[in-house]
Design a protein around this motif. Structure first.
Motif, PDB file in Angstrom:
ATOM      1  N   GLY A  72       0.803  -1.220   0.000  1.00  0.00           N
ATOM      2  CA  GLY A  72       0.000   0.000   0.000  1.00  0.00           C
ATOM      3  C   GLY A  72       0.831   1.264   0.000  1.00  0.00           C
ATOM      4  N   ALA A  73       1.781   1.409  -0.917  1.00  0.00           N
ATOM      5  CA  ALA A  73       2.549   2.645  -1.019  1.00  0.00           C
ATOM      6  C   ALA A  73       2.655   3.023  -2.486  1.00  0.00           C
ATOM      7  CB  ALA A  73       3.952   2.455  -0.435  1.00  0.00           C
ATOM      8  N   GLY A  74       2.301   4.254  -2.800  1.00  0.00           N
ATOM      9  CA  GLY A  74       2.364   4.713  -4.181  1.00  0.00           C
ATOM     10  C   GLY A  74       2.663   6.196  -4.206  1.00  0.00           C
ATOM     11  N   GLY A  75       2.605   6.781  -5.397  1.00  0.00           N
ATOM     12  CA  GLY A  75       2.893   8.196  -5.540  1.00  0.00           C
ATOM     13  C   GLY A  75       1.943   9.070  -4.738  1.00  0.00           C
ATOM     14  N   GLY A  76       0.738   8.556  -4.485  1.00  0.00           N
ATOM     15  CA  GLY A  76      -0.250   9.347  -3.758  1.00  0.00           C
ATOM     16  C   GLY A  76      -0.203   9.153  -2.252  1.00  0.00           C
ATOM     17  N   SER A  77       0.676   8.282  -1.756  1.00  0.00           N
ATOM     18  CA  SER A  77       0.734   8.030  -0.309  1.00  0.00           C
ATOM     19  C   SER A  77       1.078   9.324   0.429  1.00  0.00           C
ATOM     20  CB  SER A  77       1.784   6.961   0.011  1.00  0.00           C
ATOM     21  OG  SER A  77       1.394   5.724  -0.522  1.00  0.00           O
ATOM     22  N   ILE A  78       0.346   9.585   1.488  1.00  0.00           N
ATOM     23  CA  ILE A  78       0.468  10.863   2.195  1.00  0.00           C
ATOM     24  C   ILE A  78       1.490  10.773   3.322  1.00  0.00           C
ATOM     25  CG2 ILE A  78      -0.792  12.420   3.770  1.00  0.00           C
ATOM     26  CD1 ILE A  78      -3.234  11.922   1.967  1.00  0.00           C
ATOM     27  N   ALA A  79       2.345  11.793   3.441  1.00  0.00           N
ATOM     28  CA  ALA A  79       3.331  11.862   4.513  1.00  0.00           C
ATOM     29  C   ALA A  79       2.741  12.646   5.683  1.00  0.00           C
ATOM     30  CB  ALA A  79       4.600  12.538   4.011  1.00  0.00           C
ATOM     31  N   TRP A  80       3.073  12.221   6.910  1.00  0.00           N
ATOM     32  CA  TRP A  80       2.508  12.862   8.107  1.00  0.00           C
ATOM     33  C   TRP A  80       3.443  12.677   9.292  1.00  0.00           C
ATOM     34  CZ3 TRP A  80       0.343   9.287  11.918  1.00  0.00           C
ATOM     35  CH2 TRP A  80       0.349   7.944  11.492  1.00  0.00           C
ATOM     36  N   ARG A  81       3.216  13.490  10.312  1.00  0.00           N
ATOM     37  CA  ARG A  81       3.987  13.370  11.545  1.00  0.00           C
ATOM     38  C   ARG A  81       3.132  12.610  12.540  1.00  0.00           C
ATOM     39  NH1 ARG A  81       4.114  15.395  16.644  1.00  0.00           N
ATOM     40  NH2 ARG A  81       6.145  15.909  17.578  1.00  0.00           N
ATOM     41  N   ASP A  82       3.678  11.514  13.117  1.00  0.00           N
ATOM     42  CA  ASP A  82       2.870  10.761  14.074  1.00  0.00           C
ATOM     43  C   ASP A  82       3.049  11.348  15.474  1.00  0.00           C
ATOM     44  OD1 ASP A  82       4.992   9.592  15.459  1.00  0.00           O
ATOM     45  OD2 ASP A  82       4.819   7.657  14.470  1.00  0.00           O
ATOM     46  N   PRO A  83       2.212  10.902  16.429  1.00  0.00           N
ATOM     47  CA  PRO A  83       2.251  11.540  17.756  1.00  0.00           C
ATOM     48  C   PRO A  83       3.581  11.369  18.476  1.00  0.00           C
ATOM     49  CG  PRO A  83       0.269  10.180  17.505  1.00  0.00           C
ATOM     50  CD  PRO A  83       1.138   9.910  16.328  1.00  0.00           C
ATOM     51  N   GLY A  84       4.424  10.421  18.045  1.00  0.00           N
ATOM     52  CA  GLY A  84       5.734  10.251  18.673  1.00  0.00           C
ATOM     53  C   GLY A  84       6.817  11.057  17.986  1.00  0.00           C
ATOM     54  N   GLY A  85       6.441  11.839  16.953  1.00  0.00           N
ATOM     55  CA  GLY A  85       7.406  12.700  16.285  1.00  0.00           C
ATOM     56  C   GLY A  85       8.136  12.067  15.121  1.00  0.00           C
ATOM     57  N   ALA A  86       7.710  10.880  14.662  1.00  0.00           N
ATOM     58  CA  ALA A  86       8.366  10.243  13.516  1.00  0.00           C
ATOM     59  C   ALA A  86       7.669  10.667  12.225  1.00  0.00           C
ATOM     60  CB  ALA A  86       8.336   8.729  13.654  1.00  0.00           C
ATOM     61  N   GLY A  95       1.989   7.043   4.287  1.00  0.00           N
ATOM     62  CA  GLY A  95       0.895   6.090   4.105  1.00  0.00           C
ATOM     63  C   GLY A  95       0.415   5.575   5.446  1.00  0.00           C
ATOM     64  N   PRO A  96      -0.504   4.651   5.508  1.00  0.00           N
ATOM     65  CA  PRO A  96      -1.137   3.986   4.369  1.00  0.00           C
ATOM     66  C   PRO A  96      -2.211   4.836   3.680  1.00  0.00           C
ATOM     67  CG  PRO A  96      -2.052   3.123   6.418  1.00  0.00           C
ATOM     68  CD  PRO A  96      -0.977   4.114   6.792  1.00  0.00           C
ATOM     69  N   ARG A  97      -2.523   6.016   4.242  1.00  0.00           N
ATOM     70  CA  ARG A  97      -3.535   6.839   3.604  1.00  0.00           C
ATOM     71  C   ARG A  97      -2.986   7.380   2.286  1.00  0.00           C
ATOM     72  NH1 ARG A  97      -6.048  11.498   4.792  1.00  0.00           N
ATOM     73  NH2 ARG A  97      -4.245  12.256   5.938  1.00  0.00           N
ATOM     74  N   SER A  98      -3.839   7.430   1.271  1.00  0.00           N
ATOM     75  CA  SER A  98      -3.401   7.900  -0.034  1.00  0.00           C
ATOM     76  C   SER A  98      -4.316   9.005  -0.526  1.00  0.00           C
ATOM     77  CB  SER A  98      -3.430   6.743  -1.035  1.00  0.00           C
ATOM     78  OG  SER A  98      -3.222   7.232  -2.343  1.00  0.00           O
ATOM     79  N   ALA A  99      -3.710   9.951  -1.244  1.00  0.00           N
ATOM     80  CA  ALA A  99      -4.511  11.015  -1.848  1.00  0.00           C
ATOM     81  C   ALA A  99      -5.222  10.510  -3.103  1.00  0.00           C
ATOM     82  CB  ALA A  99      -3.617  12.196  -2.201  1.00  0.00           C
ATOM     83  N   GLY A 100      -4.864   9.300  -3.548  1.00  0.00           N
ATOM     84  CA  GLY A 100      -5.517   8.708  -4.715  1.00  0.00           C
ATOM     85  C   GLY A 100      -5.331   9.565  -5.950  1.00  0.00           C
ATOM     86  N   ALA A 101      -6.271   9.447  -6.884  1.00  0.00           N
ATOM     87  CA  ALA A 101      -6.206  10.246  -8.109  1.00  0.00           C
ATOM     88  C   ALA A 101      -6.977  11.550  -7.930  1.00  0.00           C
ATOM     89  CB  ALA A 101      -6.777   9.452  -9.279  1.00  0.00           C
ATOM     90  N   ASP A 102      -7.878  11.575  -6.964  1.00  0.00           N
ATOM     91  CA  ASP A 102      -8.695  12.746  -6.735  1.00  0.00           C
ATOM     92  C   ASP A 102      -8.889  12.942  -5.244  1.00  0.00           C
ATOM     93  OD1 ASP A 102     -10.119  14.916  -7.464  1.00  0.00           O
ATOM     94  OD2 ASP A 102     -11.991  13.859  -7.830  1.00  0.00           O
ATOM     95  N   PRO A 103      -8.413  13.983  -4.553  1.00  0.00           N
ATOM     96  CA  PRO A 103      -7.777  15.125  -5.200  1.00  0.00           C
ATOM     97  C   PRO A 103      -6.374  14.835  -5.718  1.00  0.00           C
ATOM     98  CG  PRO A 103      -7.619  15.358  -2.814  1.00  0.00           C
ATOM     99  CD  PRO A 103      -8.423  14.118  -3.075  1.00  0.00           C
ATOM    100  N   GLY A 104      -5.751  13.759  -5.286  1.00  0.00           N
ATOM    101  CA  GLY A 104      -4.379  13.488  -5.703  1.00  0.00           C
ATOM    102  C   GLY A 104      -3.398  14.292  -4.882  1.00  0.00           C
TER     103      GLY A 104
END
Lengths: 500, 662
Positions: B321-335, B339-348
């Motif tokens: 589950g990793a692709g060009g649309g995979s979203i980057a984020w800061r987790d509560p521990g600071g890392a 992913g695994p959430r993806s922006a998909g094709a829309d909105p992308g």
């Protein structure tokens, strides 16, 4: 360490645990390990702190560190692995055999790789080594105190158990998994260097601690909380209370089991390591399972169980039921203190066999409902998550026939969200067989929460006659053992239109 | 003229092979009725080729109708018949919960609700009938089923893999009562033991076949109108089957789409003389990984799709589950997490300029200079560099990092996730990635290939020119194939050459018959699923149709030793399942293009790599054979981009495939 390096190294350590698990599961022989994945792998610092774990079943969560602690002071050398199963020296119950492989880079000890697997038999008077009537550890099989694991040891240990060929194969698989873990960690060491690896250990532990503390803070709110909860175990001699006082103060959680019954003559006793595992399971449910399962995650958790009590038993008390049943109820009582409806609270351990063959299984039941969802039906609910044995595989291999395998409809508790339904599994013996049942929640129902109803208690029947929660005996050909597992408790008052 | 059409999530691709030339065309996928987009893509390709539909000799088709229905969990109104006392087996599954700590996470519900499950008054044991199913009882059962008014019925009785008589009796009774209903029998659809997996697969087959038949009916009508021949359909096993058989067995085509991609990857690998390749297809939301061994895609005996088991042979495609649309984020521990959430094709990703504000992997590739800001992606998406920078700057602020360092971090973490998944995939399949080349395709595959190859110890990357239509190309060149399997449990003295030959001949005849055409030309191959007695797990060994036990033992033990590190020569060998495949080879197609590639457009671009500002040379367009490539460089192919870091060099071979080595 920057947020990127932290995540990359956390991933690398997790990947090593995953790979050890894949090797172990793919190369073991017994169905327990292969099909039911009753195994776990972990990495430890040279000081014995667990930095990463890939647990396939939660009962191994908190129990691995005690195993590594028991060999920490031994003399280690490259290529020398250790084996143990003694519940009072790092084990849990005898069928869980742990193999520990020290990891070296040159002459320097850089880590320990450990794995644990549930063997189908470890000797003793009862096939399958899960006796319902044991009173001391010696009744439950071969006790392995920590010792070096080599070919001679494998041969000697296997000889004392049923199906020595299978034991040999499973032990070799455990050894192979340890070697793969050591190899991968050495590669990582060579790539990043000693300093970075040591820093990675520290960072991963601190990271898990930070995240757990944040979750515990949310759990307790600004003023902290104190809750009590109680449950009972259904021992042969009567009910044994488990009492909990849970305190959340600032970022620390204290689980105090003072007031719990003393250790007993039966086998529901837990070494402290098992009690910890159960508490850690509940904490992962209550916090965030995304937090790495390591020693850092539990720095802000204190578990108190008086020595000599059911939850911190002294050698040589029998423990086989403690690991599978008491542990589930320790997890239950922690979840109950925090307002959860409870699931079946038992693994429904069934062992059938003779001197030649052994068949052991655990049976799923109803999950307790959550505040936002129904509890699933026919699943393992707490400390176990093993697969069933297919009916066709069972009938091809053992002199048994399945009469019924179905959902026990209506056994889940009513509520705004319903508890899950239990399972019916009825087996007919086709040859004389010894049976052993270790079950719970036969006399006391799994409680609902917030106005939800209790689930139905389970039943064990022999040709229609009810058996006690713990039972052993003989089956003649044609006799039928029927297990009806408990339903889960409901959550929230049912609205009249939803009530069934 | 040969035609392949593959339906993807966004585009439907068509490939025409004509006199050694390949003509490719795209049309938007039409989700409501995929056949509309299929015909549009065919027309586009024909126009480009200046050809006539009547000149199409063969038409091969890969689609996602069955896959999508399974992902959405809907099918025809289906009834399920099991042995009395066992009608809940499809609900009980293997009794494990899907997540250890999210206690109310549920397994996918059976496609048949409780009221649609019927018990048959019968019982088979491993040794034959314990309770006979009488004609009268079968008729009563059929009448009860008819009252439920199902469109399809799945029948899965205990031990039917060995004793199918009762399933056949139920089918006969159903034919009288419900002549129009689709009926799937577990011994025919699956044929192997382990009742949950067999029943669940049969249920999928029954519930999806009416949908698939409807789709294929519409497609054939459109084809007839346009003068295009009836298509053969890609199955999950990587082989084609005639349309009528496919319409009757939806379970065979659940992985139709990925199987075409895998076949295309294997074909490119063979053409490029790369016999062993780890194929890595990275798109917008996920990446698919498969292994090519000695020119053939690795298969597996069974798999899981949309969390449902399918006990049928299929190409071994593992989805991460990793692709060009995979979203980057800061987790509560600071890392920093990806992913695994993806922006998909829309909105992308933010750089698509469609309202996405969270930073995705594609945003990082753009900001770092690996993707060209002035060249639209496949499908004409224009990239907005400022939007990418804004999204990443926000995250960098939360992490207290410099923006470009954060972008590099996103790429590193995404790569680490993929490497971790690839390690488990390779270990589970017992392969050493260092002996493989990395075949990178899909829009984003080439951007991440070098970093992933370095981590896995792989020293060669192969990047096909026809990256965007690889699945359609795979369809054109795939063989026809039918697999038939049965669990037989031959062990000890019962495992003789004669016993094996008898079973194999029977299965071979059935497979050839079901392949439907030119049966005497088809090649028969056998796969033996073996284990040491007592093991709960089998290893698949390919061997002659008439293998002798000593040969099987040697093949099994050497595989066992390779996988598990030891042999157990005293242990009895058991042949659990025998599978026979009948195949008719596919056609050979040249990989050269319709238009000779022109000299690529050369340029330079500023980029960031390992914290340094560097100048990348760029090559844009279809790179012709013989061109040499030296990192740091990016090759901007029409539908994908290959990043060649410093220290990597390579060239383009005669088939247009790019090879780079470290």
């Amino acid at each position: 360490m920057d947020p990127v390096e932290l995540q990359v190294l956390t991933g690398a350590l997790h990947a090593i645990c995953d790979e050890m698990g894949a090797v172990l599961i793919r190369s073991a022989h017994s169905a327990n390990i292969k099909e039911r994945r009753d195994a776990s792998t972990a990495l430890f610092t040279p000081d014995g702190e667990m930095v990463m774990q890939a647990e396939h079943i939660p009962v191994h969560l908190g129990a691995m560190p005690a195993a590594v602690a028991s060999v920490l002071e031994e003399s280690h050398a490259p290529g020398r692995s250790w084996i143990l199963n003694d519940p009072y020296r790092g084990g849990t119950h005898l069928p869980d055999i742990t193999v520990i492989t020290p990891v070296f880079a040159g002459d320097e000890l850089i880590a320990f790789a450990a794995n644990r697997a549930h063997h189908a038999d470890v000797g003793g008077p009862t096939p399958g080594s899960m006796p319902a009537d044991s009173t001391t550890l010696a009744d439950e099989g071969v006790v392995i105190e920590p010792r070096v694991l080599d070919d001679d040891a494998i041969a000697e240990i296997s000889r004392q158990m049923r199906r020595p060929d299978q034991r040999r194969a499973d032990l070799r698989a455990q050894l192979a998994a340890g070697r793969v873990g050591a190899l991968r960690l050495t590669e990582l060491y060579e790539r990043v260097g000693a300093e970075a690896l040591t820093e990675a250990y520290r960072e991963v532990l601190d990271y898990a601690e930070r995240r757990t503390r944040a979750c515990i803070r949310d759990l307790g709110g600004p003023d902290g909380i104190e809750r009590t909860a109680e449950d009972v175990l259904e021992a042969r001699e009567g009910d044994l209370p488990i009492r909990l006082r849970a305190r959340v103060c600032a970022e620390t959680l204290t689980l105090d089991f003072t007031g719990t019954a003393d250790q007993h003559e039966g086998n529901l006793n837990c070494p402290l390591a098992v009690t910890r595992s159960a508490c850690y399971f509940a904490i992962r449910v209550l916090t965030d399972p995304d937090i790495p399962a390591n020693a850092g995650a539990y720095r802000s958790v204190e578990v108190i169980a008086p020595e000599g009590s059911l939850l911190n038993a002294r050698s040589p008390a029998a423990v086989v039921g403690g690991n599978v049943e008491t542990s589930s109820r320790v997890a239950d009582v922690v979840l109950k203190a925090f307002g959860h409806a409870l699931g079946q609270g038992t693994m429904n351990n069934v062992t059938l066999g003779d001197e030649e063959i052994v068949y052991y299984e655990t049976i799923g039941g109803g999950q307790g409902a959550c505040s936002d969802a129904d509890g699933p039906s026919g699943v393992h609910v707490a400390m176990s998550n093993t697969l069933n044995t297919p009916v066709e595989a069972l009938e091809l291999e053992f002199p048994m026939r399945m009469v019924e395998y179905s959902l026990r409809r209506g056994s889940g508790g009513d509520g705004r969200h319903r508890g899950g339904d239990g399972v019916i599994r009825e087996i007919e013996a086709l040859a004389p067989l010894h049976y052993s049942l270790i079950t719970e929640r036969r006399r006391h129902a799994p409680p609902g929460a917030d106005g939800g109803s209790d689930g139905a208690p389970g039943r064990n029947l022999l040709d229609g006659d009810e058996l006690p929660p713990k039972a052993i005996g003989e089956l003649a050909p044609g006799q039928r053992l029927r297990i009806e597992t408990p339903g889960g408790g409901g959550y929230g008052k049912p609205s009249s239109s939803e009530a069934r | 003229m040969l035609l392949g059409v593959d339906v993807g999530g966004t585009f439907t691709d068509a490939v025409l092979a004509l006199d050694g030339r390949l003509i490719t065309a795209k049309a938007p996928t039409t989700p409501a009725d995929q056949s509309e987009g299929v015909l549009a893509a065919i027309q586009a390709a024909l126009e480009k080729a200046g050809g006539d539909a009547r000149d199409i000799r063969e038409f091969s088709h890969g689609m996602t109708v069955a896959t999508n229905a399974l992902l959405e969990g809907h099918g025809a109104r289906t009834a399920f018949v099991a042995t009395e006392g066992f009608t809940d087996i499809i609900a009980l599954g293997r009794q494990s919960r899907p997540e250890l700590y999210r206690l109310c996470a549920a397994r996918p519900a059976p496609l048949t609700p409780h009221e649609g499950r019927f018990g048959a008054p019968e019982r088979m044991t491993p040794d034959g009938p314990l309770r006979e199913l009488t004609d009268e009882a079968a008729a009563q059962l059929a009448a009860a089923l008819a009252a439920y008014e199902p469109e399809a019925v799945a029948v899965a009785l205990l031990h039917a893999y060995r004793h199918p008589e009762h399933e056949l009796a139920v089918a006969r009774a159903l034919r009288r009562e419900l002549p129009d209903a689709h009926v799937s029998l577990s011994h025919q659809v699956v044929g192997t033991f382990r009742e949950f997996e067999r029943a669940s697969t049969t249920e999928v087959d029954a519930a999806l076949s009416p949908l698939l038949a409807g789709y294929l009916g519409r497609l054939v009508a459109r084809c007839e109108e346009a003068g295009v021949p009836e298509p053969a359909i890609m199955q999950s096993n990587g082989g084609l089957i005639d349309l009528e058989s496919a319409a009757g067995h939806a379970a065979w085509t659940v992985l139709s789409g990925p199987a075409g991609g895998a076949a295309g990857a294997a074909y490119v690998a063979r053409a490029a003389d790369t016999r062993n390749a780890l194929c890595f297809d990275m798109g917008g939301t996920s990446c698919d990984v498969c292994v090519v061994d000695d020119g053939a895609v690795q298969e597996q005996s069974a798999g899981t799709i949309a969390d449902r088991p399918l006990a049928l042979p299929m190409v071994a495609v593992h989805t991460v589950g990793a692709g060009g649309g995979s979203i980057a984020w800061r987790d509560p521990g600071g890392a920093l997490r990806v992913g695994p959430r993806s922006a998909g094709a829309d909105p992308g990703p933010a750089c698509y300029g469609r309202g996405g504000t969270e930073p995705a992997v594609t945003d990082a590739n753009l900001l770092l200079g690996y993707l060209a800001p002035d060249a639209p992606l496949a499908g004409g998406v224009e990239l907005d560099l400022d939007a990418a920078e804004r999204a990443i700057a926000t995250l960098a602020g939360q992490l207290d990092m410099e923006t470009r360092a954060c972008a590099e971090g996103i790429i590193r973490v995404a790569n680490a996730e993929m490497v971790r998944a690839l390690r488990v995939v390779t270990v589970e399949r017992g392969i050493d990635p260092r002996r493989y080349a990395l075949l990178a395709f899909g829009g984003a595959g080439g951007l991440h290939a070098a970093a992933i190859a370095s981590e896995l110890g792989i020293s060669e990357i192969v990047c096909p020119r026809a990256s965007g239509v690889l699945a359609a190309l795979g369809l054109v060149v795939s063989p026809r194939r039918r697999d038939v399997q049965r669990s037989v449990f031959l062990g000890g003295d019962a495992l003789t050459a004669e016993a094996i030959a008898e079973v194999a001949d029977g299965l071979g005849e059935q497979a050839r018959g079901e392949l439907g055409e030119a049966t005497e030309d088809s090649e028969l191959r056998a796969t033996y699923e073996l284990r040491y007695r007592g093991q709960a797990f089998e290893l698949a060994v390919g061997a002659d149709l008439h293998a002798d036990p000593a040969q099987l033992r040697e093949a099994f033990e050497s595989l066992h030793e390779e996988r598990y590190g030891y042999r157990d020569p005293e242990q009895e060998l058991e042949l659990v399942t025998l599978r026979v495949s009948a195949t008719l080879p596919g056609v050979e197609v040249s990989l050269s293009e319709a238009d000779e590639p022109r000299e690529p457009e050369r340029g330079e671009r500023e980029a960031t790599l390992d914290g340094e500002r560097i100048t990348l040379s760029t090559l844009r367009g279809l790179v012709p054979a013989g061109i040499e490539i030296e990192g740091p460089c990016v090759v901007e192919l029409p539908e994908s981009t290959l990043l060649v870091p410093p220290g990597w060099t390579g060239e383009v071979d005669a088939t247009g495939t790019i090879h780079v080595r470290s």
